[in-house]
Structures are given as structure tokens and as C-alpha cells.
Design a protein around this motif. Structure first.
Motif, PDB file in Angstrom:
ATOM      1  N   ARG A 146     -26.714  48.932  69.485  1.00  0.00           N
ATOM      2  CA  ARG A 146     -26.855  47.804  68.565  1.00  0.00           C
ATOM      3  C   ARG A 146     -27.916  46.852  69.095  1.00  0.00           C
ATOM      4  NH1 ARG A 146     -21.288  44.459  69.805  1.00  0.00           N
ATOM      5  NH2 ARG A 146     -21.393  44.637  72.049  1.00  0.00           N
ATOM      6  N   ASP A 147     -28.423  45.985  68.182  1.00  0.00           N
ATOM      7  CA  ASP A 147     -29.414  44.989  68.576  1.00  0.00           C
ATOM      8  C   ASP A 147     -28.881  44.165  69.743  1.00  0.00           C
ATOM      9  OD1 ASP A 147     -30.880  45.810  66.417  1.00  0.00           O
ATOM     10  OD2 ASP A 147     -30.675  43.961  65.276  1.00  0.00           O
ATOM     11  N   LYS A 163     -25.656  42.091  67.647  1.00  0.00           N
ATOM     12  CA  LYS A 163     -25.272  42.143  66.238  1.00  0.00           C
ATOM     13  C   LYS A 163     -24.031  43.009  66.161  1.00  0.00           C
ATOM     14  CE  LYS A 163     -26.670  43.368  61.594  1.00  0.00           C
ATOM     15  NZ  LYS A 163     -25.336  43.799  61.244  1.00  0.00           N
ATOM     16  N   ASP A 165     -22.534  39.948  57.795  1.00  0.00           N
ATOM     17  CA  ASP A 165     -23.353  40.055  59.004  1.00  0.00           C
ATOM     18  C   ASP A 165     -22.901  39.009  60.014  1.00  0.00           C
ATOM     19  OD1 ASP A 165     -24.954  42.190  58.462  1.00  0.00           O
ATOM     20  OD2 ASP A 165     -26.689  41.018  57.832  1.00  0.00           O
ATOM     21  N   THR A 166     -22.668  39.463  61.230  1.00  0.00           N
ATOM     22  CA  THR A 166     -22.203  38.589  62.304  1.00  0.00           C
ATOM     23  C   THR A 166     -22.951  38.936  63.577  1.00  0.00           C
ATOM     24  OG1 THR A 166     -19.986  38.505  61.333  1.00  0.00           O
ATOM     25  CG2 THR A 166     -20.180  37.868  63.647  1.00  0.00           C
ATOM     26  N   MET A 167     -23.306  37.919  64.322  1.00  0.00           N
ATOM     27  CA  MET A 167     -23.892  38.121  65.642  1.00  0.00           C
ATOM     28  C   MET A 167     -23.010  37.388  66.643  1.00  0.00           C
ATOM     29  SD  MET A 167     -27.979  38.052  64.975  1.00  0.00           S
ATOM     30  CE  MET A 167     -28.359  39.153  66.321  1.00  0.00           C
ATOM     31  N   ARG A 222     -22.159  33.476  61.796  1.00  0.00           N
ATOM     32  CA  ARG A 222     -22.168  34.168  60.496  1.00  0.00           C
ATOM     33  C   ARG A 222     -22.382  33.143  59.399  1.00  0.00           C
ATOM     34  NH1 ARG A 222     -16.179  34.699  61.584  1.00  0.00           N
ATOM     35  NH2 ARG A 222     -16.808  36.494  62.770  1.00  0.00           N
ATOM     36  N   CYS A 237     -29.796  33.709  66.571  1.00  0.00           N
ATOM     37  CA  CYS A 237     -28.897  34.435  65.673  1.00  0.00           C
ATOM     38  C   CYS A 237     -29.126  34.048  64.217  1.00  0.00           C
ATOM     39  CB  CYS A 237     -27.441  34.165  66.042  1.00  0.00           C
ATOM     40  SG  CYS A 237     -26.910  34.869  67.611  1.00  0.00           S
ATOM     41  N   ARG A 281     -32.400  35.491  62.866  1.00  0.00           N
ATOM     42  CA  ARG A 281     -32.312  36.930  62.558  1.00  0.00           C
ATOM     43  C   ARG A 281     -31.457  37.189  61.330  1.00  0.00           C
ATOM     44  NH1 ARG A 281     -33.949  40.528  66.898  1.00  0.00           N
ATOM     45  NH2 ARG A 281     -32.773  42.103  65.782  1.00  0.00           N
ATOM     46  N   LEU A 282     -30.297  36.524  61.218  1.00  0.00           N
ATOM     47  CA  LEU A 282     -29.407  36.739  60.077  1.00  0.00           C
ATOM     48  C   LEU A 282     -30.034  36.255  58.768  1.00  0.00           C
ATOM     49  CD1 LEU A 282     -26.013  35.715  61.722  1.00  0.00           C
ATOM     50  CD2 LEU A 282     -26.667  38.034  60.995  1.00  0.00           C
ATOM     51  N   ARG A 338     -32.892  38.587  57.767  1.00  0.00           N
ATOM     52  CA  ARG A 338     -32.352  39.858  57.248  1.00  0.00           C
ATOM     53  C   ARG A 338     -31.846  39.668  55.819  1.00  0.00           C
ATOM     54  NH1 ARG A 338     -28.918  41.304  61.325  1.00  0.00           N
ATOM     55  NH2 ARG A 338     -30.615  42.387  62.332  1.00  0.00           N
TER      56      ARG A 338
END
Length: 167
Positions: free
Chosen positions: A37-38, A55, A62-64, A77, A152, A155-156, A159
């Protein structure tokens, strides 16, 4: 204290220094490759790991996660049921919650705790399009954690933005 972040540095496999407002190296970001995973590792200038970002592989949204010393420090999130604009939440291991609100794609947003701003993320201080600053406003705040949360959210939100454009 302000920290300068370059947007394109957060691809997996990329390594980069985050500088403070004096231009000195403050944090090193190590993008880990060959992982399931990332994974990004943030180290202080002396090489001590201050945060590991992952991630989540399986989740409804989507959650980091941000870990420190092998323990989950925070989960980031998108907040459910927000009207008008996107709001992300960073749930601390203690159960407390930070809110991230503002223009996430344009990089003009705040990280708040209980209505008080801990950090301001802004692109307005730069003429370079690919740079933004994380201004940690409270002396007692954890800059490594706030930088990890901003990474985070970055990135979220990116995306999610890509997914909407692809539809």
C-alpha cells in the motif's frame, strides 16, 4: 513556524526535504516503494521517524492513517454529510477530532481543533505554482503530525478530484 511543501513530491518513491521558513531542512519525506500500500515516511532533520503515512487498503471511504512508533496516531478521512464544501476530519487515537476545512484543491485551508486554528495551509505566500506553506500557529502543536495530516488531505482530495473529473 512555516514549512514549505512542494506538491509533486508526494508520489510513492519520491524523496524530498520540507524546508522551514528560513530555508533550512526540517523534515525529510521518504516515499517507500515495493510496498503493498501507499507508504510515506516523514523524518526530522536528524533522521528520526516522526510519522509513517499509509492508505488503508479496505475501507468504505478513502482513509489514510498516520502512525508513530508503530501506533496509529491519527486517521484522516472525508467527513460525512457536509453541506456546501468539503470537510475532512483527523481522528486522533485519543478520540479527539481535528477538522480540516477550506479550499482543499486550491490549497487554502485550516486544520482546527475545537474551533481554534492549529495550522493554515496556503499557496498565497508563493509565486511558484507547485509550492504551498504549512503555517503551524500554535507553539505547543506537533508540526510533524500537522504536516502528515496535510499530506493525507492533499492526497485524498486530489484522488477524489481526479475521480470526479474521470466521470
Amino acid at each position: 513556524m512555516k514549512y514549505v511543501v512542494r506538491e509533486k513530491m508526494f508520489a510513492i518513491g519520491d524523496d524530498y526535504w520540507i524546508e522551514d521558513e528560513r530555508g533550512e531542512r526540517a523534515f525529510y519525506v521518504d516515499g517507500k516503494v515495493m510496498r503493498l500500500r501507499d507508504t510515506l515516511e516523514i523524518q526530522d532533520r536528524d533522521g528520526a521517524v516522526v510519522a509513517v503515512i499509509h492508505k488503508k487498503l479496505v475501507s468504505l471511504r478513502d482513509t489514510m492513517t498516520v502512525e508513530r512508533d508503530g501506533q496509529v496516531l491519527v486517521k484522516v478521512r472525508k467527513k460525512r454529510l457536509t453541506l456546501l464544501h468539503d470537510v475532512y476530519r483527523a481522528e486522533l487515537a485519543s478520540g479527539e477530532e481535528l477538522e480540516v476545512r477550506g479550499d482543499l484543491i486550491g490549497k487554502e485551508y485550516d486544520i482546527e481543533y475545537d474551533g481554534e486554528r492549529l495550522a493554515r495551509i496556503s499557496r498565497k505566500w508563493f509565486t511558484l505554482r507547485d509550492a504551498y506553506a504549512i503555517d503551524v500557529e500554535r507553539e505547543d502543536a506537533d508540526p510533524g503530525m500537522l504536516i502528515a495530516i496535510a499530506v493525507c488531505v492533499d492526497r485524498l482530495a486530489e484522488r477524489e478530484h481526479q475521480e470526479h473529473e474521470d466521470k
